[in-house]
Scaffold this active site. Structure first.
Site, mmCIF file in Angstrom:
data_model
loop_
_atom_site.group_PDB
_atom_site.id
_atom_site.type_symbol
_atom_site.label_atom_id
_atom_site.label_comp_id
_atom_site.label_asym_id
_atom_site.label_seq_id
_atom_site.Cartn_x
_atom_site.Cartn_y
_atom_site.Cartn_z
ATOM 1 N N GLY A 199 0.832 -1.206 0.000
ATOM 2 C CA GLY A 199 0.000 0.000 0.000
ATOM 3 C C GLY A 199 0.863 1.251 0.000
ATOM 4 N N GLY A 254 -0.446 4.672 -1.078
ATOM 5 C CA GLY A 254 -1.624 5.198 -0.390
ATOM 6 C C GLY A 254 -1.314 6.342 0.548
ATOM 7 C CD GLN A 255 -4.799 9.743 4.460
ATOM 8 O OE1 GLN A 255 -5.447 8.775 4.829
ATOM 9 N NE2 GLN A 255 -5.035 10.970 4.888
ATOM 10 C CG ASP A 286 -3.923 -7.679 -6.361
ATOM 11 O OD1 ASP A 286 -4.077 -7.882 -5.145
ATOM 12 O OD2 ASP A 286 -4.857 -7.444 -7.143
ATOM 13 C CE1 TYR A 299 -10.671 0.346 6.125
ATOM 14 C CE2 TYR A 299 -11.808 1.648 7.788
ATOM 15 C CZ TYR A 299 -10.645 1.299 7.129
ATOM 16 O OH TYR A 299 -9.464 1.900 7.463
ATOM 17 C CE LYS A 340 -8.358 -1.383 8.253
ATOM 18 N NZ LYS A 340 -7.011 -1.722 7.782
HETATM 19 C C1 AKB Z 1 -11.769 5.877 6.685
HETATM 20 O O1 AKB Z 1 -12.374 6.951 6.824
HETATM 21 O O2 AKB Z 1 -12.231 4.898 6.108
HETATM 22 C C2 AKB Z 1 -10.400 5.765 7.305
HETATM 23 C C3 AKB Z 1 -10.454 5.224 8.693
HETATM 24 C C4 AKB Z 1 -10.974 6.048 9.787
HETATM 25 O O3 AKB Z 1 -10.047 4.126 8.925
HETATM 26 N N1 AKB Z 1 -9.742 7.029 7.282
#
Ligand code: AKB
Length: 318
Positions: A8, A11-12, A53, A142, A146
């Site tokens: 990654g 990425g940010q 990937d 998401y 996590k």
């Molecule tokens: C998001 O907004 O999806 C992320 C996070 C808080 O994990 N920046």
């Protein structure tokens, strides 16, 4: 950490963590991995860069073996808003990427850094002073990846002695790479709008309070945790960490101290608003403070001042 692989990397977090790791451990010792060609040459110019990937276990395995890596920072993942649009793909990338990294680390004795998030909590957890150990029933896909990732990292530590460590990051604000597809992205977008047009139309309600952190602190936290004395770590994976907590209205007011004509309006995105409403407003990060001396440097005022200067310079508005 002698030879590091970072997924990654475009990425940010990755684009800044790669540079910081190269500064600390030598450019040749940090292999950056991204799924696309980097937008700037910064990642390819000063050290190894490989396009692959993370779901390709064979290619990843080969890369770790060839480079004799002893540490993997596994950042590749789809963020919250985009994961709601593509839940199956998010599960595939976020979970299969992680299990590939953990398996490779088991075979090659690598330490692993895994970034979790405030998203690992759901509406059932206390929103204020969210404890390190509490109920975790996230409602976003998401968040589900996590919390599953946290558990998988714990499993690999207890079952196979893989040195897994991780943080629950809040929303991250950064001046380099733009975030992509997150719920907290407004806190970055607002700076570009303030500099370019003096107005921002926010997709979250004025009073939606969320935990946040400036990127230099996020980078420092990752490196500090990975170099911490393992004897002191009771939690290992998924330490709550935070630096500040604010609403869009409060962020706008802080920006107005520097740009008085800046204005904000609100056009709510129901998907991202629902995600934000399910997340903690302010986590308790006392475990991180006690176990590896975590401390943030930037508060809201310091972060806003630095962001405005950096984004203005970036937009040619010095
Ligand atoms: C998001 O907004 O999806 C992320 C996070 C808080 O994990 N920046």
């Amino acid at each position: 950490m002698k030879k590091i692989l970072i997924t990654g990397a475009t990425g940010q977090i990755g684009s800044e963590l790669t540079i910081a790791l190269r500064e600390n451990y030598g450019s040749a010792n940090v292999v950056a991995v991204g799924h696309k060609k980097p937008a700037s040459s910064e990642l390819t110019q000063f050290g190894p860069y490989c396009q692959l990937d993370v779901r390709d276990a064979i290619a990843l395995h080969q890369l770790v073996e060839e480079n004799n890596c002893d540490t993997i920072f596994h950042l590749a993942a789809l963020l919250s808003a985009v994961a709601e649009e593509k839940p199956q793909q998010a599960w595939d990338i976020n979970m299969n990427g992680l299990i590939n990294v953990l398996e490779i680390s088991r075979l090659h004795h690598c330490a692993v850094f895994f970034p979790s998030s405030i998203a690992a909590f759901g509406p059932g957890a206390p929103a204020m002073d969210t404890p390190q150990d509490t109920v975790q029933r996230p409602t976003s896909l998401y968040g589900i990846t996590k919390v599953s990732g946290e558990l998988l990292c714990d499993y690999y530590y207890h079952r196979f002695a893989v040195d897994t460590r991780g943080l629950r990051y809040p929303g991250l604000v950064s001046s380099k790479a733009l975030p992509g597809g997150g719920t907290t992205d407004y806190a970055v977008d607002i700076f570009y709008a303030a500099i370019k047009t003096r107005h921002y139309d926010c997709f979250l309600h004025a009073d939606t309070q969320l935990d946040m952190m400036y990127m230099p602190d996020a980078i420092n936290a990752a490196i500090k945790l990975m170099t911490a004395d393992s004897q002191r770590l009771r939690h290992r994976n998924a330490f709550n960490v935070t630096a500040m907590s604010f609403t869009p209205q409060q962020l706008a007011a802080e920006i107005q101290k520097h740009i008085s004509e800046f204005t904000i309006s609100y056009s709510i995105d129901p998907v991202r608003q629902a995600i934000a409403d399910s997340w903690p407003k302010h986590m308790n990060d006392s475990a991180a403070r006690a176990e590896w001396d975590w401390q943030a440097e930037y508060n809201l005022a310091a972060m806003v001042e630095d962001m405005l200067a950096k984004i203005a310079a970036k937009c040619g508005n010095k």
